[in-house]
Every structure is written in C-alpha cells, then in structure tokens.
Design an enzyme around this catalytic site. Structure first.
Site, mmCIF file in Angstrom:
data_model
loop_
_atom_site.group_PDB
_atom_site.id
_atom_site.type_symbol
_atom_site.label_atom_id
_atom_site.label_comp_id
_atom_site.label_asym_id
_atom_site.label_seq_id
_atom_site.Cartn_x
_atom_site.Cartn_y
_atom_site.Cartn_z
ATOM 1 N N ASP A 82 38.728 40.495 42.702
ATOM 2 C CA ASP A 82 40.104 39.796 42.058
ATOM 3 C C ASP A 82 39.675 38.326 42.266
ATOM 4 O OD1 ASP A 82 42.519 39.359 40.944
ATOM 5 O OD2 ASP A 82 43.668 39.645 42.730
ATOM 6 N N GLY A 182 53.457 36.016 43.472
ATOM 7 C CA GLY A 182 54.508 36.298 44.422
ATOM 8 C C GLY A 182 55.866 36.200 43.822
#
Ligand code: 13P
Length: 288
Positions: A82, A182
C-alpha cells in the site's frame, strides 16, 4: 492460497462489489485478516507495507503476510503493498512474491507521477503483479486518525485520470473524491458526480481509500460508480485497541500477554468480517 492476477478485481467490478484491502501491522492483525478471509470465503487483500514496515521491519512483515496467505488453505488472499513512493521498496516486494503493489506518486506533479507509475508498471509486469496508482491527493494520516478534511483542489480530475491510465497502463486507479484517511468528526460525503465522471472515462477498476467510518450509503454509491477495491485501516486499529483495552484488567495480574493478543486478533477478524459484509451492495442501509 495466494490470489494472483486481476480476475478477482475485475469480477468484483462487474458485480458491483469491492475487494477489501486491509492494512496489517503485526502477527495478530495478519492472523485476524486471514481468519476473516477464511470465514467469509471471498477474496481479500492483505496490505502489508509500506507505512507499517516502519514498525515491523520490511522483511519480517513481508514474510509474515506472504506465509499467512500461502498457508491459508481455502482463503484467497492477495498480498499488496500500500502507498509506496519508493521503486526500490516496490521491487523488493515484487521479488518476494507480492501479488500487487500501489505506487503512490500523488504528491508529485502530474508528469512526474506518470513517470514514476510507468516505471512501477514496467517492473511489476516482469513479476506478474498488478499495479494500483493514485491521482489526486487524499488528506489525512495513514496510521493515525487526524479528523482530516478533503478539499476540491486535491480531488481527481476525470479527464486527467483518463490520460493517466492510458499512458501508464495501471490496472486500478485510487481516486480522491472527498474521501480521507482515518475517522472524522463529521460524516464524509463523497463527490459521487465526480466519481461517476471518472468511471465514465476510465476503463480500469477504481479504488477508494479511507473507507473507515464512511456512511454505508456513500460506500454503496461508490460501488455503483466503478469502485472495486476499498481500503480499510482505522476501523481495524480501533477494534484492536478497544479489545486490548478491555482485556487488560484481567490479563495484568498474571501478565497474560497471550490473552491480550488473542483478544486483539479476534477483534480484527470480527471487524474485517463486518466490513466484508458492508462491501456487498445488498447490505443493510445500502442505496446504490
Ligand atoms: P482508513 O484508515 O480511513 O480506513 O484508510 C485506509 C486506507 O486508505 C489505506 O490505504
């Protein structure tokens, strides 16, 4: 078993589903994701690195993820790098057997992002791995929730996206359409019209980063507009920490670390299974 190639991604795209990409940091998160993939019976991507390499060490986390995927019996697990900006890191992961990589040149000017991505695609083809790239910039921190806010200026331009994919040959494109990394205080709203315009012009599956806490109707709106891979991290981190927190009082007197780690591992498994259920457009609350 290790999941090679883009078939699962393309099948997800055709069916209006998405492959989950779950970020892992340690043994327990790898075990939790593997157990979830086994229980769900659907393809899952273990996202081992790049940021988590800082904690676990590259070789250690690479081997952990690859061994878990190879030894997982019936579970179909891809091992994915990632957010990597580093061609040497990408090459190391390709050489050790990663099934896909994300080259992240989203911080670079357009032409430089294209050049970096082209080189990553060239290297990946030699190893049979597929490549995700990013155009547009996603706000927030990959490892800590910062209540980030998306801005229009950083969002993916549909015409540029088409040019980028045609020139680089990437297999999947991560887009910035209001999504952030987030958790956020206010619910995230995606620019679904922009996403639809990108989908119209771009022939490869789209990737939605920052899916933690995203309202399910937004998520399903994205699945209906070409998103076939969805990245989740913060929800797993929170589940892990909540479980560890709850297990500590009874574990502390005897220093029972295994009880704490087991609680964390099982919480990651359950949270991942919950996400996998949500990635079906027929899940509760969906309005694609
Ligand atoms: P979240 O932490 O918001 O789930 O984002 C994860 C992600 O996009 C990893 O690349």
């Amino acid at each position: 078993m290790l999941l090679h190639g883009t078939d699962a991604l393309k099948q997800a795209a055709a069916a209006g589903h998405a492959l989950p990409g779950f970020v892992v940091y340690n043994l327990e998160t790898v075990q939790g994701i593997t157990a979830a993939a086994e229980a769900a019976g659907t393809p899952v991507l273990i996202q081992a690195g790049s940021s988590p390499f800082k904690h676990a060490g590259r070789e250690t986390l690479m081997r952990l993820a690859l061994d878990a995927a190879e030894d997982s019996g019936t579970a179909r697990l891809g091992v994915h790098l990632d957010h990597s900006r580093d061609l040497a890191e990408i090459t190391a992961c390709l050489e050790s057997g990663y099934t896909s990589v994300m080259v992240d040149g989203s911080h670079l000017p357009f032409a430089e992002n294209m050049a970096l991505t082209k080189e990553a695609v060239r290297r990946s083809r030699d190893h049979g791995a597929w490549v995700e790239a990013e155009l547009g910039a996603l706000p927030g921190d990959e490892d800590v929730s910062t209540d980030a806010v998306a801005t229009d200026a950083a969002m993916t331009d549909p015409v540029q996206a088409a040019e980028f994919v045609a020139a680089t040959g990437v297999d999947a494109l991560a887009v910035a359409v209001g999504n952030v990394h987030g958790f956020t205080r206010d619910p995230v709203r995606l620019d679904l019209d922009r996403l639809a315009a990108i989908h119209e012009l771009v022939p490869v599956p789209l990737v939605l980063h920052g899916a933690s806490g995203l309202p399910v109707e937004e998520l399903h709106g994205a699945l209906a507009r070409g998103v076939a891979k969805v990245n989740v991290n913060a929800e797993l981190r929170r589940a892990y920490l909540d479980a560890v927190h709850a297990a500590l009082p009874s574990a502390l007197p005897g220093s029972d670390v295994v009880a704490v780690w087991t609680a964390g591992r099982n919480a990651v498994r359950d949270a991942a299974l919950e996400v996998i259920g949500r990635l079906s457009p027929h899940a509760e609350g969906g309005s694609a």
